[in-house]
Scaffold this motif. Structure first.
Motif, PDB file in Angstrom:
ATOM      1  N   ILE A 245      -0.951  -5.323  -7.250  1.00 57.39           N
ATOM      2  CA  ILE A 245      -1.412  -4.425  -6.181  1.00 57.39           C
ATOM      3  C   ILE A 245      -2.739  -4.977  -5.691  1.00 57.39           C
ATOM      4  O   ILE A 245      -3.624  -5.281  -6.496  1.00 57.39           O
TER       5      ILE A 245
ATOM      6  N   ALA B 161      -4.327   6.068  -6.125  1.00 57.90           N
ATOM      7  CA  ALA B 161      -3.817   4.878  -6.795  1.00 57.90           C
ATOM      8  C   ALA B 161      -3.819   5.097  -8.303  1.00 57.90           C
ATOM      9  O   ALA B 161      -2.857   4.750  -8.992  1.00 57.90           O
TER      10      ALA B 161
ATOM     11  N   ALA C 250       0.824  -1.208   0.000  1.00 60.27           N
ATOM     12  CA  ALA C 250       0.000   0.000   0.000  1.00 60.27           C
ATOM     13  C   ALA C 250       0.861   1.262   0.000  1.00 60.27           C
ATOM     14  O   ALA C 250       0.611   2.200  -0.760  1.00 60.27           O
TER      15      ALA C 250
ATOM     16  N   LEU D 210       2.269   2.968  -3.198  1.00 59.05           N
ATOM     17  CA  LEU D 210       1.430   3.824  -4.034  1.00 59.05           C
ATOM     18  C   LEU D 210       1.451   5.275  -3.561  1.00 59.05           C
ATOM     19  O   LEU D 210       0.892   6.143  -4.215  1.00 59.05           O
TER      20      LEU D 210
ATOM     21  N   LEU E 207      -0.739   4.512 -10.796  1.00 60.40           N
ATOM     22  CA  LEU E 207      -0.907   3.430 -11.781  1.00 60.40           C
ATOM     23  C   LEU E 207      -0.800   3.981 -13.200  1.00 60.40           C
ATOM     24  O   LEU E 207      -0.220   3.337 -14.080  1.00 60.40           O
TER      25      LEU E 207
ATOM     26  N   THR F 178      -5.843  -2.261  -1.380  1.00 62.32           N
ATOM     27  CA  THR F 178      -4.922  -1.119  -1.456  1.00 62.32           C
ATOM     28  C   THR F 178      -5.459  -0.075  -2.434  1.00 62.32           C
ATOM     29  O   THR F 178      -5.476   1.126  -2.155  1.00 62.32           O
ATOM     30  N   ILE F 179      -5.895  -0.537  -3.574  1.00 63.19           N
ATOM     31  CA  ILE F 179      -6.397   0.394  -4.592  1.00 63.19           C
ATOM     32  C   ILE F 179      -7.659   1.095  -4.094  1.00 63.19           C
ATOM     33  O   ILE F 179      -7.801   2.313  -4.210  1.00 63.19           O
TER      34      ILE F 179
END
Ligand code: C2E
Ligand code: MG
Ligand code: MG
Ligand code: MG
Length: 288
Positions: free
Chosen positions: A150, A162, A120, A123, A166, A154-155
Motif C-alpha cells: 500500500i 487505513a 487507495a 482501503l 490494515l 494512500t495510508i
C-alpha cells in the motif's frame, strides 16, 4: 479510427481528467472487458535477498495490452479503474492470479512469497479482508506468504481509516508493506501505530544514490527508520551495480529492480529462477 494517434488516446485517459469523454468511456468499456475476459496479464518481478543470494518472492504487476492502443501502463489504467468502479474486480483478478502462481511455485519446491499492490480505494472496501481470506483458502497459499503493498500516500491520506483495514488484514496473517516510501510525508507516530512488516524505499531515491548525496541521506535514514521499527527494508528500482553495492552496505534486506530482473511473464518466471545467479558482492563491493 485507426488513424487516431496514440497521443490522442493518451490525452483522454490522463488520471486528472475526470470528464467522461466518449474516448474515455470507450476505454473504460475496454478495460471492463479485459478484466472480465482475464485479459489483463500479471507479470512478476523477483525480490532478492542480497545477503543470501536467494530470491525470496516476487511482486505482481498488471499489464494491459489494448487491441488498438497497444500497451497502456498501469500508471494510467489503475487510476482509470479507480475512477470507474473497476478497481475492485481488477484487484481480485490480480490477487487470484498472483496466488495461483505462488501456489504453483511452492508446489514446485520454491517457497516464495508474492506481493500484490492495493489501490487507495481498496482501503475503503469493507469486504476486502474476507475476500483476501477466501482467495488465500482457495489457493492454499499460507497467509504469511502474501504481502499487500500500500503506498505511503494512500495510508497518509486517511491514516485512521487505513489503520482499521490494515488491522483486519494483519489479523489474517498477511504481511503489509508500505510502498513508495519517502514520498508520502509519513508522520513517524502514525507509522509506528500501523501493523507493518516492510517498507519499500521509492525508486526515485534509489535510482540516484550513486550520484546524489541527498538521495543517499534519504535512503540511509529510511533504512535506519525501518530497522528501528523492526521492519524489513526493500529497495525498488535497482538498476546498476554501484547502487546495488551501496544498498547492500546500508543493510537493505531485499532488492528489486531491472539489474536483478525486469517483471517477467508467468511462464518465464520458473526458467529465470533456475538460471539466475545473484550478483556477487564481497565486503560491500560488487565483484561479479
Ligand atoms: P510500484 O508498486 O511501486 O511498482 C514498481 C514499479 O517500478 C513497476 O512499474 C516496476 O516495473 C518498476 N520498476 C521495477 N524495477 C525498476 C527499475 O529498476 N527501473 C525502473 N525504471 N522501474 C522499475 P509498473 O509495473 O509500471 O507499475 C507502476 C505502478 O502502478 C506500481 O508501482 C503500482 O503502484 C501500480 N500498479 C501496477 N500494477 C498494479 C496492480 O495490479 N494493482 C494496483 N493497485 N496498482 C498497480
Ligand atoms: Mg508495489
Ligand atoms: Mg513502489
Ligand atoms: Mg512506485
Amino acid at each position: 479510427h485507426a488513424a487516431k494517434s496514440s497521443h490522442t488516446a493518451l490525452r483522454v485517459y490522463l488520471p486528472a481528467d475526470d470528464q467522461n469523454t466518449p474516448d474515455r468511456l470507450a476505454l473504460i468499456t475496454d478495460l471492463r472487458d479485459a478484466i472480465d475476459r482475464r485479459d489483463l496479464l500479471v507479470v512478476f518481478q523477483p525480490k532478492l535477498d542480497p545477503h543470501t543470494g536467494d530470491v525470496t518472492g516476487a511482486e505482481a504487476l498488471s499489464r494491459w495490452h489494448h487491441p488498438t492502443h497497444g500497451s497502456i501502463p498501469p500508471d494510467q489504467f489503475i487510476p482509470l479503474a479507480e475512477h470507474s468502479g473497476l478497481i475492485r474486480p481488477l484487484t481480485l483478478h490480480v490477487l487470484e492470479s498472483a496466488l495461483r502462481r505462488c501456489a504453483a511455485w511452492r508446489r514446485d519446491g520454491h517457497p516464495l512469497h508474492v506481493a500484490v499492490n492495493l489501490s487507495a480505494n481498496s482501503l475503503h472496501d469493507p469486504t476486502l479482508p474476507e475476500v483476501v481470506a477466501r482467495l488465500l483458502a482457495q489457493s492454499g497459499v499460507p497467509a504469511e506468504a502474501l504481502t499487500l503493498e500500500i503506498t505511503e500516500s494512500t495510508i497518509m491520506a486517511n491514516p485512521a481509516g487505513a489503520k482499521a483495514v490494515l488491522d483486519q488484514l494483519h489479523g489474517l496473517g498477511v504481511r503489509l508493506s508500505i510502498d513508495d516510501f519517502g514520498t508520502g510525508y509519513s508522520s513517524l507516530g502514525r507509522l509506528r501505530e500501523l501493523p507493518l512488516h516492510e517498507v519499500k524505499i521509492d525508486r526515485s531515491f534509489v535510482q540516484r544514490v550513486a550520484v546524489d548525496h541527498r538521495d543517499r541521506a534519504v535512503v540511509r535514514s529510511a533504512v535506519q527508520l525501518g530497522h528501528a521499527l523492526d521492519l524489513e527494508v526493500v529497495a525498488e528500482g535497482v538498476e546498476d551495480q554501484e547502487t546495488y553495492a551501496y544498498l547492500v552496505r546500508e543493510g537493505c534486506n531485499l532488492l528489486q529492480g531491472f539489474l536483478i530482473s525486469r517483471p517477467l511473464p508467468p511462464d518465464e518466471f520458473a526458467g529465470w529462477l533456475a538460471g539466475h545467479r545473484a550478483p556477487n558482492v564481497v565486503q560491500g563491493r560488487f565483484t561479479a
